[in-house]
Scaffold this motif. Structure first.
Motif, PDB file in Angstrom:
ATOM      1  N   ALA A 141      13.764  16.019   8.142  1.00 23.64           N
ATOM      2  CA  ALA A 141      13.244  14.984   7.236  1.00 23.64           C
ATOM      3  C   ALA A 141      13.774  13.613   7.630  1.00 23.64           C
ATOM      4  O   ALA A 141      13.024  12.627   7.634  1.00 23.64           O
ATOM      5  CB  ALA A 141      13.614  15.324   5.796  1.00 23.64           C
ATOM      6  N   ASN A 142      15.047  13.527   7.992  1.00 18.29           N
ATOM      7  CA  ASN A 142      15.630  12.256   8.425  1.00 18.29           C
ATOM      8  C   ASN A 142      14.989  11.762   9.709  1.00 18.29           C
ATOM      9  O   ASN A 142      14.746  10.567   9.875  1.00 18.29           O
ATOM     10  CB  ASN A 142      17.145  12.390   8.611  1.00 18.29           C
TER      11      ASN A 142
ATOM     12  N   ILE B  11       7.084   2.136  12.582  1.00 17.32           N
ATOM     13  CA  ILE B  11       5.735   1.578  12.456  1.00 17.32           C
ATOM     14  C   ILE B  11       5.871   0.193  11.834  1.00 17.32           C
ATOM     15  O   ILE B  11       6.459   0.047  10.752  1.00 17.32           O
ATOM     16  CB  ILE B  11       4.837   2.486  11.588  1.00 17.32           C
ATOM     17  N   PRO B  12       5.340  -0.852  12.480  1.00 15.56           N
ATOM     18  CA  PRO B  12       5.564  -2.226  12.018  1.00 15.56           C
ATOM     19  C   PRO B  12       5.208  -2.500  10.548  1.00 15.56           C
ATOM     20  O   PRO B  12       5.918  -3.251   9.888  1.00 15.56           O
ATOM     21  CB  PRO B  12       4.691  -3.059  12.959  1.00 15.56           C
ATOM     22  N   ALA B  13       4.156  -1.929  10.024  1.00 19.08           N
ATOM     23  CA  ALA B  13       3.728  -2.232   8.653  1.00 19.08           C
ATOM     24  C   ALA B  13       4.571  -1.533   7.584  1.00 19.08           C
ATOM     25  O   ALA B  13       4.513  -1.890   6.414  1.00 19.08           O
ATOM     26  CB  ALA B  13       2.259  -1.840   8.470  1.00 19.08           C
ATOM     27  N   VAL B  14       5.392  -0.564   7.985  1.00 12.62           N
ATOM     28  CA  VAL B  14       6.135   0.251   7.019  1.00 12.62           C
ATOM     29  C   VAL B  14       7.296  -0.529   6.421  1.00 12.62           C
ATOM     30  O   VAL B  14       8.091  -1.140   7.129  1.00 12.62           O
ATOM     31  CB  VAL B  14       6.631   1.559   7.679  1.00 12.62           C
ATOM     32  N   GLN B  15       7.374  -0.484   5.079  1.00 11.72           N
ATOM     33  CA  GLN B  15       8.464  -1.133   4.357  1.00 11.72           C
ATOM     34  C   GLN B  15       9.504  -0.119   3.894  1.00 11.72           C
ATOM     35  O   GLN B  15      10.690  -0.407   3.894  1.00 11.72           O
ATOM     36  CB  GLN B  15       7.915  -1.904   3.153  1.00 11.72           C
ATOM     37  N   SER B  16       9.055   1.068   3.464  1.00 12.78           N
ATOM     38  CA  SER B  16       9.996   2.107   3.061  1.00 12.78           C
ATOM     39  C   SER B  16       9.349   3.478   3.214  1.00 12.78           C
ATOM     40  O   SER B  16       8.128   3.606   3.185  1.00 12.78           O
ATOM     41  CB  SER B  16      10.465   1.902   1.617  1.00 12.78           C
ATOM     42  N   VAL B  17      10.199   4.488   3.369  1.00 11.31           N
ATOM     43  CA  VAL B  17       9.741   5.868   3.559  1.00 11.31           C
ATOM     44  C   VAL B  17      10.612   6.784   2.716  1.00 11.31           C
ATOM     45  O   VAL B  17      11.836   6.650   2.717  1.00 11.31           O
ATOM     46  CB  VAL B  17       9.852   6.308   5.042  1.00 11.31           C
ATOM     47  N   ASP B  18       9.984   7.721   2.014  1.00 11.97           N
ATOM     48  CA  ASP B  18      10.703   8.741   1.262  1.00 11.97           C
ATOM     49  C   ASP B  18      10.102  10.088   1.655  1.00 11.97           C
ATOM     50  O   ASP B  18       8.952  10.365   1.337  1.00 11.97           O
ATOM     51  CB  ASP B  18      10.563   8.504  -0.244  1.00 11.97           C
ATOM     52  N   VAL B  19      10.888  10.901   2.370  1.00 13.22           N
ATOM     53  CA  VAL B  19      10.401  12.181   2.866  1.00 13.22           C
ATOM     54  C   VAL B  19      10.877  13.305   1.948  1.00 13.22           C
ATOM     55  O   VAL B  19      12.051  13.384   1.613  1.00 13.22           O
ATOM     56  CB  VAL B  19      10.890  12.440   4.311  1.00 13.22           C
ATOM     57  N   SER B  20       9.937  14.165   1.537  1.00 15.57           N
ATOM     58  CA  SER B  20      10.263  15.334   0.724  1.00 15.57           C
ATOM     59  C   SER B  20      10.153  16.581   1.592  1.00 15.57           C
ATOM     60  O   SER B  20       9.045  16.990   1.957  1.00 15.57           O
ATOM     61  CB  SER B  20       9.316  15.452  -0.472  1.00 15.57           C
ATOM     62  N   LEU B  21      11.302  17.167   1.909  1.00 11.63           N
ATOM     63  CA  LEU B  21      11.319  18.380   2.717  1.00 11.63           C
ATOM     64  C   LEU B  21      10.618  19.513   1.973  1.00 11.63           C
ATOM     65  O   LEU B  21       9.821  20.250   2.560  1.00 11.63           O
ATOM     66  CB  LEU B  21      12.760  18.761   3.049  1.00 11.63           C
TER      67      LEU B  21
ATOM     68  N   GLU C 112       8.264  19.460  -0.327  1.00  8.07           N
ATOM     69  CA  GLU C 112       6.808  19.298  -0.445  1.00  8.07           C
ATOM     70  C   GLU C 112       6.130  19.110   0.904  1.00  8.07           C
ATOM     71  O   GLU C 112       4.903  19.074   0.986  1.00  8.07           O
ATOM     72  CB  GLU C 112       6.485  18.112  -1.358  1.00  8.07           C
ATOM     73  N   LYS C 113       6.929  18.938   1.959  1.00  8.40           N
ATOM     74  CA  LYS C 113       6.384  18.686   3.304  1.00  8.40           C
ATOM     75  C   LYS C 113       5.498  17.440   3.318  1.00  8.40           C
ATOM     76  O   LYS C 113       4.432  17.401   3.934  1.00  8.40           O
ATOM     77  CB  LYS C 113       5.589  19.891   3.841  1.00  8.40           C
ATOM     78  N   LYS C 114       5.977  16.403   2.615  1.00 14.17           N
ATOM     79  CA  LYS C 114       5.220  15.158   2.507  1.00 14.17           C
ATOM     80  C   LYS C 114       6.143  13.968   2.699  1.00 14.17           C
ATOM     81  O   LYS C 114       7.347  14.065   2.490  1.00 14.17           O
ATOM     82  CB  LYS C 114       4.579  15.036   1.116  1.00 14.17           C
ATOM     83  N   ALA C 115       5.541  12.859   3.066  1.00 12.63           N
ATOM     84  CA  ALA C 115       6.266  11.595   3.135  1.00 12.63           C
ATOM     85  C   ALA C 115       5.482  10.560   2.341  1.00 12.63           C
ATOM     86  O   ALA C 115       4.272  10.427   2.510  1.00 12.63           O
ATOM     87  CB  ALA C 115       6.407  11.135   4.581  1.00 12.63           C
ATOM     88  N   SER C 116       6.176   9.870   1.455  1.00 15.99           N
ATOM     89  CA  SER C 116       5.589   8.757   0.717  1.00 15.99           C
ATOM     90  C   SER C 116       5.996   7.485   1.442  1.00 15.99           C
ATOM     91  O   SER C 116       7.185   7.228   1.638  1.00 15.99           O
ATOM     92  CB  SER C 116       6.101   8.732  -0.719  1.00 15.99           C
ATOM     93  N   VAL C 117       5.000   6.718   1.829  1.00 13.78           N
ATOM     94  CA  VAL C 117       5.247   5.553   2.669  1.00 13.78           C
ATOM     95  C   VAL C 117       4.689   4.311   1.976  1.00 13.78           C
ATOM     96  O   VAL C 117       3.541   4.303   1.539  1.00 13.78           O
ATOM     97  CB  VAL C 117       4.571   5.727   4.048  1.00 13.78           C
ATOM     98  N   VAL C 118       5.514   3.269   1.876  1.00 18.91           N
ATOM     99  CA  VAL C 118       5.076   1.984   1.336  1.00 18.91           C
ATOM    100  C   VAL C 118       4.940   1.039   2.520  1.00 18.91           C
ATOM    101  O   VAL C 118       5.861   0.888   3.322  1.00 18.91           O
ATOM    102  CB  VAL C 118       6.078   1.424   0.303  1.00 18.91           C
TER     103      VAL C 118
ATOM    104  N   VAL D 289       0.865  -1.168   0.000  1.00 20.75           N
ATOM    105  CA  VAL D 289       0.000   0.000   0.000  1.00 20.75           C
ATOM    106  C   VAL D 289       0.905   1.222   0.000  1.00 20.75           C
ATOM    107  O   VAL D 289       1.831   1.301   0.807  1.00 20.75           O
ATOM    108  CB  VAL D 289      -0.915   0.022   1.253  1.00 20.75           C
ATOM    109  N   LYS D 290       0.640   2.155  -0.917  1.00 25.75           N
ATOM    110  CA  LYS D 290       1.402   3.400  -0.944  1.00 25.75           C
ATOM    111  C   LYS D 290       0.534   4.507  -0.368  1.00 25.75           C
ATOM    112  O   LYS D 290      -0.588   4.711  -0.812  1.00 25.75           O
ATOM    113  CB  LYS D 290       1.819   3.741  -2.372  1.00 25.75           C
ATOM    114  N   GLN D 291       1.058   5.198   0.632  1.00 31.36           N
ATOM    115  CA  GLN D 291       0.339   6.284   1.270  1.00 31.36           C
ATOM    116  C   GLN D 291       1.230   7.516   1.282  1.00 31.36           C
ATOM    117  O   GLN D 291       2.443   7.414   1.466  1.00 31.36           O
ATOM    118  CB  GLN D 291      -0.043   5.915   2.708  1.00 31.36           C
ATOM    119  N   THR D 292       0.626   8.674   1.096  1.00 29.63           N
ATOM    120  CA  THR D 292       1.349   9.937   1.190  1.00 29.63           C
ATOM    121  C   THR D 292       0.729  10.741   2.320  1.00 29.63           C
ATOM    122  O   THR D 292      -0.493  10.900   2.371  1.00 29.63           O
ATOM    123  CB  THR D 292       1.261  10.722  -0.136  1.00 29.63           C
ATOM    124  N   VAL D 293       1.579  11.214   3.212  1.00 33.34           N
ATOM    125  CA  VAL D 293       1.097  12.006   4.354  1.00 33.34           C
ATOM    126  C   VAL D 293       1.762  13.374   4.345  1.00 33.34           C
ATOM    127  O   VAL D 293       2.913  13.511   3.929  1.00 33.34           O
ATOM    128  CB  VAL D 293       1.363  11.301   5.704  1.00 33.34           C
TER     129      VAL D 293
END
Length: 74
Positions: free
Chosen positions: A21-22, A31-41, A43-49, A6-10
């Motif tokens: 950002a780090n 978070i146990p379900a998280v596989q990867s995180v890409d934070v954009s400083l 855009e003030k967003k994080a893309s989470v798989v 599941v890809k979620q953007t917050v």
């Protein structure tokens, strides 16, 4: 059997530098379900798989005690 992803953007408030950002990335990786995180400083967003949908409250709890906050899941 292949696991679903599941890809979620917050949106994340309070980030002002790469260190921020780090910090957010490391917090979300706890978070146990998280596989990867890409934070954009910028855009003030994080893309989470994840391997299952993560609720807003879980993202907020991961940042509890920090100067950052999750406002919405896009």
């Amino acid at each position: 059997m292949k696991m679903e992803t599941v890809k979620q953007t917050v949106t994340v408030n309070g980030m002002s530098c790469n260190g921020c950002a780090n910090h957010v990335q490391r917090a979300f990786e706890t978070i146990p379900a998280v596989q990867s995180v890409d934070v954009s400083l910028d855009e003030k967003k994080a893309s989470v798989v994840t391997n299952q949908a993560v609720k807003l409250k879980e993202f907020q709890e991961a940042l509890a005690g920090t100067n950052y906050s999750v406002v919405t899941i896009l």
